[in-house]
Design an enzyme around this catalytic site. Structure first.
Site, mmCIF file in Angstrom:
data_model
loop_
_atom_site.group_PDB
_atom_site.id
_atom_site.type_symbol
_atom_site.label_atom_id
_atom_site.label_comp_id
_atom_site.label_asym_id
_atom_site.label_seq_id
_atom_site.Cartn_x
_atom_site.Cartn_y
_atom_site.Cartn_z
ATOM 1 N N ILE A 113 -4.241 4.351 0.220
ATOM 2 C CA ILE A 113 -4.714 4.785 1.551
ATOM 3 C C ILE A 113 -5.887 5.843 1.343
ATOM 4 O O ILE A 113 -6.861 5.543 2.222
ATOM 5 C CB ILE A 113 -3.597 5.675 2.418
ATOM 6 N N ARG B 14 2.761 8.834 -3.726
ATOM 7 C CA ARG B 14 1.751 7.756 -3.885
ATOM 8 C C ARG B 14 2.143 6.406 -4.183
ATOM 9 O O ARG B 14 1.464 5.481 -4.246
ATOM 10 C CB ARG B 14 1.155 8.286 -5.227
ATOM 11 N N PHE C 198 0.780 -1.185 0.130
ATOM 12 C CA PHE C 198 0.093 -0.067 0.152
ATOM 13 C C PHE C 198 0.923 1.347 0.033
ATOM 14 O O PHE C 198 2.083 1.374 0.313
ATOM 15 C CB PHE C 198 -1.001 -0.054 1.121
ATOM 16 N N CYS C 199 0.243 2.375 -0.341
ATOM 17 C CA CYS C 199 0.962 3.657 -0.328
ATOM 18 C C CYS C 199 -0.134 4.723 -0.524
ATOM 19 O O CYS C 199 -1.322 4.280 -0.121
ATOM 20 C CB CYS C 199 1.825 3.807 -1.805
ATOM 21 N N THR C 200 0.170 6.001 -0.702
ATOM 22 C CA THR C 200 -0.868 7.228 -0.636
ATOM 23 C C THR C 200 -1.859 6.856 -1.491
ATOM 24 O O THR C 200 -3.237 6.842 -1.059
ATOM 25 C CB THR C 200 -0.039 8.435 -0.625
#
Length: 294
Positions: free
Chosen positions: A211, A294, A182-184
């Site tokens: 996220i 991101r 996961f990331c932004t």
């Protein structure tokens, strides 16, 4: 009442007309009084824009006339002020720097898990096949410090370019587990998941939309803290609202929204509490580069 719409979106797709596309996007954004940053690379587009509801809608009505971008799905949040100082459209080597040119997500995306399904897995403590789930944070260390998923695995990386070597060295940790990167906003975890598949970790997923999409659809379940974002808000909470207070990177002072918009605040450099006029030049230059996010 919040009147500024903030959007982020990206797409991996080969772009052979980047200089011309840059000029068209820049002209349209100026005409609509939009601000933010758009990154264009051969591998695709990465976009952060803010403006009125009417302006954002008008931009995407125009933008999606290009069939390459007809399916693009922006993520939105609201503020009562414009979080960007200017409008930039930049040509880059990569829209997210991984320094691993074999990764071409447009040739085939890694499997993704939607936010609601991830929440279900975390609620029950395993995936649908009974395998343990490992959440892998692909963001940089300072972003993680603002908040992350409970029990998430992270490697304290300084840049995303460090990710391939670190994962290759530690891939045995993920054997026989279901991994959700996961990331932004989804762009880093998409590249990360594809790379992990190349390493043989085939039970790896990306969190669809990152996220911000998880906050939008699920809220803050299984999350602790805030989510760092690359604009003047600095961080948002699980309600996608500007975080009430965030720490200064240098002195640790808890900064409210007004202090973060002060000309004596520059992320990673100083804030109104540690600003020294003998050392620092008064400005509000945003030193953050969205190509790292991101």
């Amino acid at each position: 009442m919040s009147s500024i719409v903030n959007i982020s979106t990206y797409k991996f797709i080969t772009l052979t007309d980047r200089p011309e596309l840059r000029e068209r996007i820049l002209a349209q954004c100026h005409a609509l009084d939009l601000r933010g940053t758009v990154l264009l690379a051969e591998e695709g587009i990465n976009m952060f824009l803010a403006g009125s509801r009417a302006a954002i809608d008008a931009f995407f009505a125009w933008f999606k006339q290009d069939e390459r971008f007809a399916d693009i799905q922006p993520k939105e949040s609201l503020t009562d002020y414009q979080p960007f100082k200017r409008m930039l459209v930049r040509l880059k080597k990569e829209i997210i720097t991984m320094k691993h040119p074999l990764i071409k997500p447009e040739l085939g995306r890694a499997p993704s898990v939607p936010p609601a399904k991830l929440k279900q897995w975390l609620d029950q403590g395993h995936d649908d096949d009974g395998k343990p789930v490992v959440l892998l944070d692909t963001r940089n260390d300072y972003e993680v410090s603002y908040g992350t998923f409970e029990a998430a695995k992270e490697y304290n990386i300084k840049t995303f370019g460090e990710f391939p070597d670190i994962i290759a060295q530690n891939k045995d940790e993920f054997a026989d587990k279901t991994v959700v990167s996961f990331c932004t906003g989804g762009i880093r975890c998409e590249k990360a998941a594809i790379y992990m598949h190349e390493l043989g970790l085939t039970n790896t997923y990306q969190l669809e939309g990152g996220i911000l999409k998880y906050f939008e659809e699920v809220g803050g379940d299984h999350w602790k803290g805030n989510c760092f974002v690359f604009d003047q808000r600095v961080a948002v909470n699980p309600k996608l609202e500007e975080a009430e207070k965030v720490p200064c990177f240098k002195c640790g002072a808890a900064l409210n929204a007004e202090e973060r918009r002060s000309p004596m605040y520059v992320e990673h450099h100083y804030c109104p509490h540690c600003f020294d006029p003998q050392k620092h030049r008064l400005s509000h230059k945003n030193l953050q580069d969205p190509s790292t996010q991101r």
